[in-house]
Write a protein that holds these residues in place. Sequence first.
Motif, PDB file in Angstrom:
ATOM      1  N   THR A  27      47.762  46.166  37.941  1.00 32.87           N
ATOM      2  CA  THR A  27      47.211  44.933  37.360  1.00 32.87           C
ATOM      3  C   THR A  27      47.509  43.754  38.284  1.00 32.87           C
ATOM      4  OG1 THR A  27      49.228  44.341  36.151  1.00 32.87           O
ATOM      5  CG2 THR A  27      47.637  45.800  35.031  1.00 32.87           C
ATOM      6  N   ASN A  28      46.755  42.674  38.093  1.00 37.15           N
ATOM      7  CA  ASN A  28      46.997  41.453  38.866  1.00 37.15           C
ATOM      8  C   ASN A  28      48.376  40.888  38.563  1.00 37.15           C
ATOM      9  OD1 ASN A  28      44.560  41.026  40.409  1.00 37.15           O
ATOM     10  ND2 ASN A  28      43.519  40.602  38.473  1.00 37.15           N
ATOM     11  N   GLU A  29      48.814  41.040  37.310  1.00 39.17           N
ATOM     12  CA  GLU A  29      50.123  40.512  36.920  1.00 39.17           C
ATOM     13  C   GLU A  29      51.242  41.213  37.689  1.00 39.17           C
ATOM     14  OE1 GLU A  29      47.725  41.407  34.847  1.00 39.17           O
ATOM     15  OE2 GLU A  29      47.169  39.437  34.033  1.00 39.17           O
TER      16      GLU A  29
END
Length: 234
Positions: free
Chosen positions: A89-91
């Motif tokens: 994920t981007n997170e």
Amino acid sequence: MDRHTRKDLKTDKFAREVGHTFEFISEHSGDVKKYGAAALAVIVIAIGIFYYMRYQAGVRQEALTGAMRIDEATVAANPPQPGTLNYGTNEEKEKARTKAFADLVAKYGGTQEGAIAEFYLASDAGEKGNLAEAEKRYKDIMDNAPKAYSSMARISLANVYAAQGKNAEAEKLFRAAIANPSITVSKENATIQLGLFLAKKNPAEARKLLEPLRTERTAVSRAAVQALGEIPQQ
């Protein structure tokens, strides 16, 4: 070659370089008697510091390369190809990226690598609208980094001040950049930045600054003409 192998090779190389110091002593035993132990100690220390600093620069560069690799990593449920650094994920990527750059700043503040890492973090803060953090980081670079990076941070900090409405502080930094040019921020470039800053509140002075640059070097003249085009007509 995996990371541990590269690290081991660098450690071995550092050991070999330090070993050269002792070879120097052995090959110059006559000089030891002639000049005395104190003078030779200075030579040995100087040689040791030189090799240690070169080794440390390699360590910093490797750490920066690792952080840059995270910055360029892909984000996908499945890695696109073997060997590609990927986050689900981007997170997850953002967390790893921020930590890598923050660790660089904490360990190597005041160095070239530390400055590059802090530029990333300052830019991130600015993009997120956190101007207070951007200001803090650009000021840290300006005060502590090598001149080439310090001068770029001065311009960035001036623009942050301008965005905050701190016009006196911004103008002071732009003029300081003009007075203290560097390899990364020339006097002409800083003048153009000041001209753009003054364009709305003092268009006459902005034109006065920019007009002489129209006949300077090609890149400078193009930038000056473009900046003049952004000044409101009186």
